[in-house]
Design a protein around this motif. Sequence first.
Motif, PDB file in Angstrom:
ATOM      1  N   ARG A   1       0.798  -1.225   0.000  1.00 11.60           N
ATOM      2  CA  ARG A   1       0.000   0.000   0.000  1.00 11.60           C
ATOM      3  C   ARG A   1       0.830   1.274   0.000  1.00 11.60           C
ATOM      4  O   ARG A   1       0.292   2.367   0.080  1.00 11.60           O
ATOM      5  N   TRP A   2       2.132   1.145  -0.085  1.00 19.27           N
ATOM      6  CA  TRP A   2       2.994   2.324   0.022  1.00 19.27           C
ATOM      7  C   TRP A   2       2.841   3.267  -1.160  1.00 19.27           C
ATOM      8  O   TRP A   2       2.935   4.481  -1.011  1.00 19.27           O
ATOM      9  N   GLU A   3       2.584   2.738  -2.327  1.00 13.53           N
ATOM     10  CA  GLU A   3       2.446   3.575  -3.515  1.00 13.53           C
ATOM     11  C   GLU A   3       1.228   4.503  -3.432  1.00 13.53           C
ATOM     12  O   GLU A   3       1.165   5.495  -4.143  1.00 13.53           O
ATOM     13  N   ARG A   4       0.283   4.185  -2.591  1.00 15.45           N
ATOM     14  CA  ARG A   4      -0.921   5.009  -2.443  1.00 15.45           C
ATOM     15  C   ARG A   4      -0.691   6.200  -1.532  1.00 15.45           C
ATOM     16  O   ARG A   4      -1.580   7.030  -1.368  1.00 15.45           O
ATOM     17  N   THR A   5       0.479   6.264  -0.911  1.00 12.80           N
ATOM     18  CA  THR A   5       0.786   7.354   0.003  1.00 12.80           C
ATOM     19  C   THR A   5       1.709   8.357  -0.673  1.00 12.80           C
ATOM     20  O   THR A   5       2.304   8.064  -1.713  1.00 12.80           O
ATOM     21  N   ALA A   6       1.839   9.512  -0.066  1.00 18.00           N
ATOM     22  CA  ALA A   6       2.777  10.525  -0.544  1.00 18.00           C
ATOM     23  C   ALA A   6       4.075  10.480   0.251  1.00 18.00           C
ATOM     24  O   ALA A   6       4.951  11.303   0.054  1.00 18.00           O
ATOM     25  N   MET A   7       4.188   9.504   1.144  1.00 14.85           N
ATOM     26  CA  MET A   7       5.362   9.408   1.993  1.00 14.85           C
ATOM     27  C   MET A   7       6.530   8.796   1.234  1.00 14.85           C
ATOM     28  O   MET A   7       6.347   8.144   0.214  1.00 14.85           O
ATOM     29  N   GLY A   8       7.719   9.009   1.772  1.00 16.31           N
ATOM     30  CA  GLY A   8       8.931   8.592   1.091  1.00 16.31           C
ATOM     31  C   GLY A   8       9.563   7.342   1.674  1.00 16.31           C
ATOM     32  O   GLY A   8       9.026   6.709   2.593  1.00 16.31           O
ATOM     33  N   PRO A   9      10.735   6.987   1.154  1.00 15.28           N
ATOM     34  CA  PRO A   9      11.420   5.770   1.601  1.00 15.28           C
ATOM     35  C   PRO A   9      11.901   5.831   3.051  1.00 15.28           C
ATOM     36  O   PRO A   9      11.993   4.795   3.713  1.00 15.28           O
ATOM     37  N   ALA A  10      12.199   7.013   3.565  1.00 15.59           N
ATOM     38  CA  ALA A  10      12.637   7.120   4.963  1.00 15.59           C
ATOM     39  C   ALA A  10      11.515   6.709   5.909  1.00 15.59           C
ATOM     40  O   ALA A  10      11.746   5.986   6.889  1.00 15.59           O
ATOM     41  N   GLU A  11      10.303   7.141   5.623  1.00 16.26           N
ATOM     42  CA  GLU A  11       9.165   6.773   6.457  1.00 16.26           C
ATOM     43  C   GLU A  11       8.862   5.283   6.334  1.00 16.26           C
ATOM     44  O   GLU A  11       8.525   4.627   7.318  1.00 16.26           O
ATOM     45  N   GLN A  12       9.016   4.746   5.138  1.00 23.66           N
ATOM     46  CA  GLN A  12       8.789   3.323   4.933  1.00 23.66           C
ATOM     47  C   GLN A  12       9.797   2.506   5.747  1.00 23.66           C
ATOM     48  O   GLN A  12       9.435   1.508   6.366  1.00 23.66           O
ATOM     49  N   ALA A  13      11.045   2.952   5.772  1.00 20.30           N
ATOM     50  CA  ALA A  13      12.066   2.237   6.539  1.00 20.30           C
ATOM     51  C   ALA A  13      11.745   2.250   8.032  1.00 20.30           C
ATOM     52  O   ALA A  13      11.931   1.245   8.726  1.00 20.30           O
ATOM     53  N   VAL A  14      11.237   3.369   8.535  1.00 21.08           N
ATOM     54  CA  VAL A  14      10.852   3.451   9.951  1.00 21.08           C
ATOM     55  C   VAL A  14       9.747   2.445  10.245  1.00 21.08           C
ATOM     56  O   VAL A  14       9.796   1.722  11.253  1.00 21.08           O
ATOM     57  N   LEU A  15       8.745   2.377   9.388  1.00 19.74           N
ATOM     58  CA  LEU A  15       7.635   1.451   9.616  1.00 19.74           C
ATOM     59  C   LEU A  15       8.074  -0.007   9.497  1.00 19.74           C
ATOM     60  O   LEU A  15       7.613  -0.861  10.262  1.00 19.74           O
ATOM     61  N   LEU A  16       8.954  -0.289   8.564  1.00 19.58           N
ATOM     62  CA  LEU A  16       9.432  -1.669   8.428  1.00 19.58           C
ATOM     63  C   LEU A  16      10.257  -2.086   9.644  1.00 19.58           C
ATOM     64  O   LEU A  16      10.150  -3.224  10.106  1.00 19.58           O
ATOM     65  N   ARG A  17      11.070  -1.168  10.178  1.00 16.94           N
ATOM     66  CA  ARG A  17      11.818  -1.476  11.402  1.00 16.94           C
ATOM     67  C   ARG A  17      10.872  -1.690  12.576  1.00 16.94           C
ATOM     68  O   ARG A  17      11.095  -2.556  13.418  1.00 16.94           O
ATOM     69  N   LEU A  18       9.814  -0.904  12.634  1.00 10.43           N
ATOM     70  CA  LEU A  18       8.825  -1.066  13.697  1.00 10.43           C
ATOM     71  C   LEU A  18       8.173  -2.442  13.620  1.00 10.43           C
ATOM     72  O   LEU A  18       7.924  -3.077  14.646  1.00 10.43           O
ATOM     73  N   GLY A  19       7.930  -2.912  12.424  1.00 12.36           N
ATOM     74  CA  GLY A  19       7.304  -4.215  12.242  1.00 12.36           C
ATOM     75  C   GLY A  19       8.141  -5.367  12.761  1.00 12.36           C
ATOM     76  O   GLY A  19       7.611  -6.417  13.124  1.00 12.36           O
ATOM     77  N   THR A  20       9.461  -5.184  12.819  1.00 15.05           N
ATOM     78  CA  THR A  20      10.314  -6.253  13.336  1.00 15.05           C
ATOM     79  C   THR A  20      10.252  -6.337  14.854  1.00 15.05           C
ATOM     80  O   THR A  20      10.620  -7.368  15.423  1.00 15.05           O
ATOM     81  N   ALA A  21       9.791  -5.272  15.515  1.00 14.59           N
ATOM     82  CA  ALA A  21       9.791  -5.242  16.982  1.00 14.59           C
ATOM     83  C   ALA A  21       8.422  -5.519  17.600  1.00 14.59           C
ATOM     84  O   ALA A  21       8.346  -6.016  18.722  1.00 14.59           O
ATOM     85  N   LEU A  22       7.359  -5.187  16.899  1.00 21.95           N
ATOM     86  CA  LEU A  22       6.030  -5.382  17.471  1.00 21.95           C
ATOM     87  C   LEU A  22       5.620  -6.842  17.392  1.00 21.95           C
ATOM     88  O   LEU A  22       5.949  -7.541  16.451  1.00 21.95           O
ATOM     89  N   GLY A  23       4.892  -7.271  18.369  1.00 22.74           N
ATOM     90  CA  GLY A  23       4.334  -8.612  18.361  1.00 22.74           C
ATOM     91  C   GLY A  23       5.263  -9.702  18.861  1.00 22.74           C
ATOM     92  O   GLY A  23       4.843 -10.845  18.985  1.00 22.74           O
ATOM     93  N   ILE A  24       6.527  -9.376  19.158  1.00 18.07           N
ATOM     94  CA  ILE A  24       7.455 -10.416  19.611  1.00 18.07           C
ATOM     95  C   ILE A  24       8.018 -10.139  20.996  1.00 18.07           C
ATOM     96  O   ILE A  24       8.809 -10.920  21.503  1.00 18.07           O
ATOM     97  N   SER A  25       7.609  -9.030  21.586  1.00 20.49           N
ATOM     98  CA  SER A  25       8.153  -8.679  22.892  1.00 20.49           C
ATOM     99  C   SER A  25       7.014  -8.302  23.838  1.00 20.49           C
ATOM    100  O   SER A  25       5.848  -8.300  23.456  1.00 20.49           O
ATOM    101  N   ASP A  26       7.391  -7.940  25.057  1.00 20.96           N
ATOM    102  CA  ASP A  26       6.367  -7.580  26.037  1.00 20.96           C
ATOM    103  C   ASP A  26       5.821  -6.177  25.745  1.00 20.96           C
ATOM    104  O   ASP A  26       6.313  -5.460  24.880  1.00 20.96           O
TER     105      ASP A  26
END
Length: 172
Positions: A98-123
């Motif tokens: 869904r990234w192409e539907r946004t006006a956001m850039g690759p820096a914001e995408q990288a932040v969200l992808l890094r967030l995805g590695t941390a959520l759901g696996i820790s307390d």
Amino acid sequence: MIKLIGALLILAAGGLIGFYQAGRYAARPHELRQLCNALQRLETEIGYGHTPLPTALRRTAEAAIPPVSELFGAAADGLAREDGPTFRECWEAAVRDRWERTAMGPAEQAVLLRLGTALGISDREDQIKHLKLALVQLKAEEETARDEQARYEKMWKSLGLLSAALVVILMI
């Protein structure tokens, strides 16, 4: 007569291209603000509501506006599937699809992808820390986006029309 119609069409096309690019510069800070609000809501759902992640994502999607709501909704839909994908897989798929539907850039995408590695696996506390870190990074990107909007929005509007005018002059 045909040259006049052609010239008007070229001017209109150039103006539309310029206004489209200017609109993307204007939409980026707005979408970043909406994304920050959605992440704050997700933080509240996880931290204070003790809400399970799929439900928290669904509620966040319902409270947000498109295209941000689509990111959270797609991740929640992915977690609800029977084949049992991990949160990271669902989150990455939602962000990338869904990234192409946004006006956001690759820096914001990288932040969200890094967030995805941390959520759901820790307390809960660790997830909140990662959400706060992502918020700080996205707010910095929002400031950058506002600066770029102030610098480039008017330029793109003018550039589209002036480029089209140059093509018309060269045609004549």
